[in-house]
Design an enzyme around this catalytic site. Sequence first.
Site, PDB file in Angstrom:
ATOM      1  N   PHE A 128     -11.499  -3.692  54.668  1.00 44.27           N
ATOM      2  CA  PHE A 128     -11.984  -2.321  54.471  1.00 44.27           C
ATOM      3  C   PHE A 128     -12.961  -2.305  53.317  1.00 44.27           C
ATOM      4  O   PHE A 128     -12.646  -2.762  52.217  1.00 44.27           O
ATOM      5  CB  PHE A 128     -10.838  -1.341  54.187  1.00 44.27           C
ATOM      6  CG  PHE A 128     -11.335   0.074  54.032  1.00 44.27           C
ATOM      7  CD1 PHE A 128     -11.615   0.851  55.159  1.00 44.27           C
ATOM      8  CD2 PHE A 128     -11.582   0.615  52.779  1.00 44.27           C
ATOM      9  CE1 PHE A 128     -12.119   2.146  55.026  1.00 44.27           C
ATOM     10  CE2 PHE A 128     -12.090   1.914  52.638  1.00 44.27           C
ATOM     11  CZ  PHE A 128     -12.346   2.676  53.764  1.00 44.27           C
ATOM     12  N   ASP A 215     -14.858  -8.041  46.963  1.00 43.34           N
ATOM     13  CA  ASP A 215     -14.596  -6.604  46.842  1.00 43.34           C
ATOM     14  C   ASP A 215     -13.283  -6.418  46.089  1.00 43.34           C
ATOM     15  O   ASP A 215     -12.205  -6.641  46.622  1.00 43.34           O
ATOM     16  CB  ASP A 215     -14.532  -5.981  48.252  1.00 43.34           C
ATOM     17  CG  ASP A 215     -14.267  -4.469  48.215  1.00 43.34           C
ATOM     18  OD1 ASP A 215     -13.898  -3.951  47.149  1.00 43.34           O
ATOM     19  OD2 ASP A 215     -14.427  -3.830  49.277  1.00 43.34           O
ATOM     20  N   LYS A 244     -12.237   2.459  42.133  1.00 41.47           N
ATOM     21  CA  LYS A 244     -10.873   2.986  42.012  1.00 41.47           C
ATOM     22  C   LYS A 244     -10.281   2.976  40.596  1.00 41.47           C
ATOM     23  O   LYS A 244     -10.424   3.941  39.874  1.00 41.47           O
ATOM     24  CB  LYS A 244      -9.955   2.274  43.007  1.00 41.47           C
ATOM     25  CG  LYS A 244     -10.265   2.667  44.466  1.00 41.47           C
ATOM     26  CD  LYS A 244      -9.155   2.302  45.418  1.00 41.47           C
ATOM     27  CE  LYS A 244      -9.324   2.931  46.793  1.00 41.47           C
ATOM     28  NZ  LYS A 244     -10.029   2.141  47.787  1.00 41.47           N
TER      29      LYS A 244
HETATM   30  C1  LIG Z   1     -11.126   2.278  48.701  1.00 36.68           C
HETATM   31  C2  LIG Z   1     -11.897   1.066  48.974  1.00 36.68           C
HETATM   32  C3  LIG Z   1     -13.286   1.116  49.179  1.00 36.68           C
HETATM   33  C4  LIG Z   1     -14.041   2.411  49.250  1.00 36.68           C
HETATM   34  O1  LIG Z   1     -14.016   3.098  48.044  1.00 36.68           O
HETATM   35  P1  LIG Z   1     -14.493   4.626  48.015  1.00 36.68           P
HETATM   36  O2  LIG Z   1     -14.468   4.975  46.555  1.00 36.68           O
HETATM   37  O3  LIG Z   1     -13.504   5.404  48.820  1.00 36.68           O
HETATM   38  O4  LIG Z   1     -15.843   4.687  48.577  1.00 36.68           O
HETATM   39  C5  LIG Z   1     -13.947  -0.085  49.343  1.00 36.68           C
HETATM   40  N1  LIG Z   1     -13.313  -1.264  49.319  1.00 36.68           N
HETATM   41  C6  LIG Z   1     -11.982  -1.342  49.126  1.00 36.68           C
HETATM   42  C7  LIG Z   1     -11.333  -2.682  49.087  1.00 36.68           C
HETATM   43  C8  LIG Z   1     -11.222  -0.186  48.968  1.00 36.68           C
HETATM   44  O5  LIG Z   1      -9.914  -0.268  48.816  1.00 36.68           O
END
Ligand SMILES: *Cc1c(COP(=O)(O)O)cnc(C)c1O
Length: 397
Positions: A128, A215, A244
């Site tokens: 994701f 990521d 986050k």
């Molecule tokens: C939550 C998340 C995203 C997206 O972040 P947003 O602030 O919602 O755009 C991207 N990569 C990972 C691994 C995530 O957990």
Amino acid sequence: MTAPLMNTYGRQPIAFSHGDGVWLYDTAGRRYLDCLAGIAVNTLGHNHPRLVAALREQVGRIIHSSNLFEIPLQTELGQKLVDLSGMHNAFFCSTGLEANEAAIKIARKYGHDKGIEMPEIIVYEKAFHGRSLATLSATGNAKVQKGFEPLVPGFIRVPLNDADALRRIASERPNVVAVFLEAVQGEGGIVPARAEYLKTVRELCDQHGWLMMVDEVQCGTGRTGKWFAHQWAGIQADVMPLAKGLSSGVPVGAVVARGAAADVFQPGNHGTTFGGNPLAMRAGLTTLQVMEEDGLLENAAKVGNFIMDTVRQELAGHAGLREVRGMGLMIGIELDRPCGDVVKKALDAGLVLNVTADSVVRLLPPLIFSQAHAELMLDKLLPIIRSVIEQPLAQAA
Ligand SMILES: *Cc1c(COP(=O)(O)O)cnc(C)c1O
């Protein structure tokens, strides 16, 4: 009709009026133990006195000035991320998908700068990366993509932790410029990339001139007990998106880069209006400072291990428990059946948590979560999980 809000979330019928540390209070005055931290966001819990004081002070000074001018707090947070990661520089934005979007742009331009006209990026099943067109195309979940085709091209998908699949691509696809993966898949069900696998990715990236883009939006910023989850494998990334947990709730995203990747963007290549503003940077700096001063990395590792060990012990022998996975305070308890109803049962018991990938109970508490908090949580959570997995399977579905 769903006025005045678009129908994007199936929300619980609860609104929180305030929080205090690991506790949330709803508008009816009920108290909940926060085992979700706003989806890995509220690193310092709620209403943290040092964060509140810093933000109040900053709001009274300057909130926003724009990237047309120097922003000393941005330089300071950039330096801090450089120091913690051993990388070279940072670009600040406001969300995770923006950080990932920047990473994808860096990879493509890195390719173009080398004369690769149609650059390709290796991405993962069950990954994701966000919900913009590029990041949902990189995401490995058909539900996230459905209805938004045509997808952005230039992604090749492989299974996680399969080194041979990667080697095969290395020999077949000359236009690959980067490997893009979560160090611990979050939405995909709390699935860590194995340390050995991350080392192999690093080697292949070095051999083939690919960027290793990790990521760390969910697993980064101390959640796993190291500043960045890939550091457990003893390797360095070339590009690292963060968001986050970086700022305990004020929107901050960042992409941190090293080596050639750090020099890809030149004036005019990328930008943002809000990103890196003084209020956001103050939130990030204060979050990292409190984490260091209060030993929250060590705490995350210790309390996380305690939770995982206890769940494994207490649910040992239950056929319905598939696996307890995770690192630090990023924990997935996979059951043998869909368990979305655990969320409601937990709320009724005074716990805020989440279920992801249908059958994985996901725990992402604030990093100030103590062993005593963990015991409180387990006292309520374990009976709920038992009640789910002790039902005959056919009935549960
Ligand atoms: C939550 C998340 C995203 C997206 O972040 P947003 O602030 O919602 O755009 C991207 N990569 C990972 C691994 C995530 O957990």
